[in-house]
Design a protein around this motif. Structure first.
Motif, PDB file in Angstrom:
ATOM      1  N   GLU A  75       0.830  -1.208   0.000  1.00 38.26           N
ATOM      2  CA  GLU A  75       0.000   0.000   0.000  1.00 38.26           C
ATOM      3  C   GLU A  75       0.858   1.247   0.000  1.00 38.26           C
ATOM      4  OE1 GLU A  75      -3.098   2.682   0.012  1.00 38.26           O
ATOM      5  OE2 GLU A  75      -3.133   0.531  -0.450  1.00 38.26           O
ATOM      6  N   GLN A  79       0.867   4.500  -2.720  1.00 39.73           N
ATOM      7  CA  GLN A  79       0.766   5.919  -2.402  1.00 39.73           C
ATOM      8  C   GLN A  79       2.047   6.684  -2.726  1.00 39.73           C
ATOM      9  OE1 GLN A  79      -0.885   6.908   1.444  1.00 39.73           O
ATOM     10  NE2 GLN A  79      -2.183   5.077   1.526  1.00 39.73           N
ATOM     11  N   GLN A 360      -4.886   6.760   7.082  1.00 39.60           N
ATOM     12  CA  GLN A 360      -6.169   6.093   7.281  1.00 39.60           C
ATOM     13  C   GLN A 360      -6.180   4.691   6.693  1.00 39.60           C
ATOM     14  OE1 GLN A 360      -9.794   8.338   6.645  1.00 39.60           O
ATOM     15  NE2 GLN A 360     -10.858   6.552   5.823  1.00 39.60           N
ATOM     16  N   ARG A 361      -5.710   4.541   5.458  1.00 38.51           N
ATOM     17  CA  ARG A 361      -5.730   3.224   4.824  1.00 38.51           C
ATOM     18  C   ARG A 361      -4.769   2.275   5.542  1.00 38.51           C
ATOM     19  NH1 ARG A 361      -8.252  -0.894   3.783  1.00 38.51           N
ATOM     20  NH2 ARG A 361      -7.267  -2.342   2.347  1.00 38.51           N
ATOM     21  N   GLU A 364      -6.487   0.974   8.534  1.00 31.19           N
ATOM     22  CA  GLU A 364      -7.483  -0.026   8.153  1.00 31.19           C
ATOM     23  C   GLU A 364      -6.832  -1.378   7.903  1.00 31.19           C
ATOM     24  OE1 GLU A 364     -10.680   3.038   6.028  1.00 31.19           O
ATOM     25  OE2 GLU A 364      -9.302   1.836   4.795  1.00 31.19           O
TER      26      GLU A 364
END
Length: 455
Positions: A75, A79, A360-361, A364
């Motif tokens: 992830e 980004q 935030q991700r 999560e």
């Protein structure tokens, strides 16, 4: 033990309502330019460092079998496309043995860490105080960082400079198969240790393996139920003092002796599978998922996996106290990662660790995959979790531990070699009937004293 229910946790989803972090990490670029800092260990920084915009290949040394770090790095690259990862993985036992050599000879940017005192003493880990000030980690709840702070020369733990950070705050407890629990009449988690003993006996009489556990190899898993039993019989403070190498601390206490004797009773009663000394972690997980045992002592890092593999059929509870109404305690510690003292891309590694805690991700993923509460600011964003999942149970249990101030570090983290050279062989001998409970604690304490004095 019935899990405590707090206002707002009932309904179709468990919602841990916290404000979304106002200043999440934004990708460096024209919209949000950030200077690339060249940091020293403790020197103040004019601004938090970033990964810049030039291509960077980050090196990592991670633990095999645990998907959270890889999910997070993937992830992160989404980004920050200029950052790619070259990751090596090994079993935790191998990492424990290899850590000093790897950090000295081929230092990775980011590494899953075993016990850290000796690594700090040998100047193999980067002091993170400068980063903590720049990113504001010092403003997080102090309890999150306590286990990662070390004094001069690596002792004592629990105070001093910051040398590592966690990808989340993990916790061990008791997973159970709901279908098998129903077969032996267990409708709610045991509220006391005596109630747990009763369920174990019923499972044995019904032909169900009461506890599926691993205890093979260099890092045996009977340390998990043992520390849970220690939490049932005594307070966590003296155990933390021992792990943190506080002067005069000992693991050979009356309450810990009761815990080992209780574990010995379980062994003699046949509550573990007969080949427990030959079972590794992966085999334990496979057997539990396959429905071959009622209970498993393990960590919340498996919550997401179990929610997928055994959807709706897994429950979780903390180890019940020996006496009704006793306080709750459990092994609860950061999933520890550090930056090598001579890491090539230390600033980017620190930026990644901050991103894990604040994006935030990333948070999560920490909950969905890691099954644990992410580290970070007290008011950081927390995702919604369906109330019928085991992840909801582990998150709620973590809140209970925090309320009772019952967090303990892992007894295997007291010294660099105490796990592989003392706890594991001692517990394997306990299973084989070659060592008594009294001998186990005295042997471990003697080994510990020699290892601490040798440092």
């Amino acid at each position: 033990m019935a899990r405590r229910v707090r206002p707002g946790t009932a309904g179709t989803a468990l919602v841990i309502a916290m404000a979304t972090l106002a200043a999440a990490c934004a990708a460096p670029g024209a919209d949000n330019p950030q200077p690339q800092a060249s940091s020293t260990d403790t020197a103040p920084m004019s601004a938090p460092p970033t990964c810049g915009s030039d291509p960077i290949t980050m090196t990592g040394y991670f633990e095999t079998g645990f998907p959270l770090p890889r999910e997070l790095t993937a992830e992160f690259t989404k980004q920050y496309p200029n950052v790619t990862w070259d990751i090596r993985e090994d079993q935790f036992a191998v990492i424990t043995q290899n850590a000093p050599r790897v950090l000295a000879d081929n230092p990775p940017d980011l590494m899953r860490l075993p016990q850290v005192s000796e690594l700090v003493k040998d100047n193999l880990l980067k002091n993170l105080d400068g980063y903590a000030q720049a990113f504001g980690w010092d403003k997080w709840p102090a309890s999150q960082l306590e286990q990662l702070r070390l004094g001069p020369g690596g002792r004592p733990r629990g105070e001093g400079s910051l040398y590592a950070l966690g990808l989340n705050f993990s916790m061990t407890g008791v997973f159970y198969n709901k279908k098998l629990a129903a077969q032996v009449g267990m409708t709610t988690p045991p509220a006391t240790l005596a109630e747990l003993d009763d369920v174990l006996e019923k499972a044995k009489n019904a032909g169900i393996t009461p506890i599926v556990q691993f205890n093979g190899g260099a890092t045996g898993g009977l340390a998990f139920p043992l520390q849970n039993l220690m939490a049932s019989y005594g307070p966590p403070g003296p155990i933390n003092d021992w792990i943190f190498q506080k002067p005069g601390a000992t693991i050979d206490t009356p309450s810990n002796l009761k815990a080992v004797q209780h574990l010995e009773k379980w062994i003699k009663a046949g509550y573990f599978q007969k080949d427990v000394n030959a079972v590794d972690y992966a085999t334990m997980m496979s057997r539990f998922i396959d429905g071959q045992g009622l209970f498993m002592f393990n960590g919340d890092w498996e919550s997401g996996n179990l929610d997928k593999q055994m959807a709706g059929n897994v429950g979780f509870h903390l180890m019940p106290p020996a006496e009704p109404g006793g306080k709750l305690a459990a092994m609860s510690a950061p999933l520890t990662f550090g930056i090598a003292a001579n890491a090539k891309n230390a600033d980017c590694a620190a930026f990644f660790l901050d991103w894990v805690a604040t994006d935030q991700r990333a948070r999560e993923i920490g909950v969905e995959v890691g099954g644990s509460r992410p580290m970070g600011p007290a008011d950081a964003y927390m995702p919604e979790v369906a109330s019928d999942t085991v992840t909801a149970g582990t998150l709620a249990a973590g809140a209970d531990i925090a309320e009772d101030n019952g967090a303990m570090d892992f007894i295997a983290n007291a010294t660099g070699s105490i796990y592989a050279k003392s706890w594991t062989p001692g517990l394997q001998k306990l299973v084989a009937g070659q060592q008594t409970a009294e001998e186990l604690l005295k042997t471990v304490q003697a080994d510990y004293a020699g290892q601490v004095e040798g440092n």
